[in-house]
Design a protein around this motif. Structure first.
Motif, short mmCIF file in Angstrom:
data_model
loop_
_atom_site.label_atom_id
_atom_site.label_comp_id
_atom_site.label_asym_id
_atom_site.label_seq_id
_atom_site.Cartn_x
_atom_site.Cartn_y
_atom_site.Cartn_z
N GLU A 69 0.84 -1.19 0.00
CA GLU A 69 0.00 0.00 0.00
C GLU A 69 0.88 1.24 0.00
OE1 GLU A 69 -2.93 0.18 3.07
OE2 GLU A 69 -3.98 -1.60 2.36
N ASP A 70 0.44 2.25 -0.76
CA ASP A 70 1.16 3.52 -0.71
C ASP A 70 0.68 4.31 0.50
OD1 ASP A 70 -1.28 4.66 -1.43
OD2 ASP A 70 -0.61 5.36 -3.39
N ARG A 71 1.20 5.49 0.69
CA ARG A 71 0.84 6.29 1.88
C ARG A 71 -0.63 6.66 1.93
NH1 ARG A 71 6.21 9.76 1.26
NH2 ARG A 71 7.59 8.34 2.35
N GLY A 72 -1.28 6.67 0.78
CA GLY A 72 -2.70 6.99 0.73
C GLY A 72 -3.60 5.76 0.88
N GLY A 73 -3.00 4.59 1.07
CA GLY A 73 -3.77 3.38 1.25
C GLY A 73 -4.14 2.66 -0.05
N LYS A 74 -3.64 3.12 -1.18
CA LYS A 74 -3.93 2.49 -2.46
C LYS A 74 -3.06 1.24 -2.63
CE LYS A 74 -4.99 4.90 -5.96
NZ LYS A 74 -5.13 5.77 -7.10
N SER A 75 -3.65 0.13 -3.06
CA SER A 75 -2.91 -1.11 -3.28
C SER A 75 -2.15 -1.05 -4.59
CB SER A 75 -3.87 -2.31 -3.32
OG SER A 75 -4.39 -2.55 -2.04
#
Length: 164
Positions: A69-75
């Motif tokens: 996950e990136d910092r924004g929560g996107k997989s």
């Protein structure tokens, strides 16, 4: 502490790098001769691209993708194969509307999170060609001819193609 490459990865240098560069150059020249344009996609993609295109129950998705996950929560995933990213780019850039039939070539690193085994790496390099927008069997035949020429250019002397 000993500094070394991550298990399942390899450094390319010296004669091995020279062989890779030669093969990539031959592949690019051959691809151009067959009318393929190179398309370079990012090594990270949204995980949904592979869940949708490959299927959630395949080994690549269930066991072999580097998923994070990136910092924004996107997989996101490290690109496990080239076809899905090529199709995404074809659609994203509206090539289906502007070009229609497209012959696209790619080369680059791919990643699989599987447990490293003899002869298999977590980071590996792949060449590929995709012909999108035609259902002609002649396109398939041409791609097979392209692959056979590339195999010969790579120095494989005895190769048998079986089509059944």
């Amino acid at each position: 502490m000993t500094l070394q490459a991550v298990r399942g990865t390899a450094d390319l240098f010296g004669e091995e790098l020279t062989r890779w560069e030669r093969l990539e150059q031959q592949a690019r020249q051959l691809a151009r001769r067959y009318g393929y344009q190179e398309l370079r996609t990012p090594i990270i993609e949204e995980a949904a691209l592979f869940l949708r295109s490959i299927g959630e129950t395949t080994d690549i998705v269930q066991k072999e993708m580097f998923l994070f996950e990136d910092r924004g929560g996107k997989s996101l995933v490290l690109r496990p194969e080239g076809t899905s990213a090529i199709v995404r780019a074809y659609l994203e850039h509206n090539l289906h509307k502007t070009v229609g039939f497209a012959k696209l070539f790619y080369a680059g690193p791919m990643f699989r999170a599987e447990r490293p085994q003899a002869g298999r790496l977590r980071q590996f390099h792949q060449l590929g060609a995709e012909a999108i927008g035609s259902n002609s069997p002649w396109v398939d035949a041409e791609l097979i001819a392209f692959c056979m020429e590339l195999i010969a250019a790579a120095g494989v002397e005895r190769c048998v193609l079986w089509i059944s």
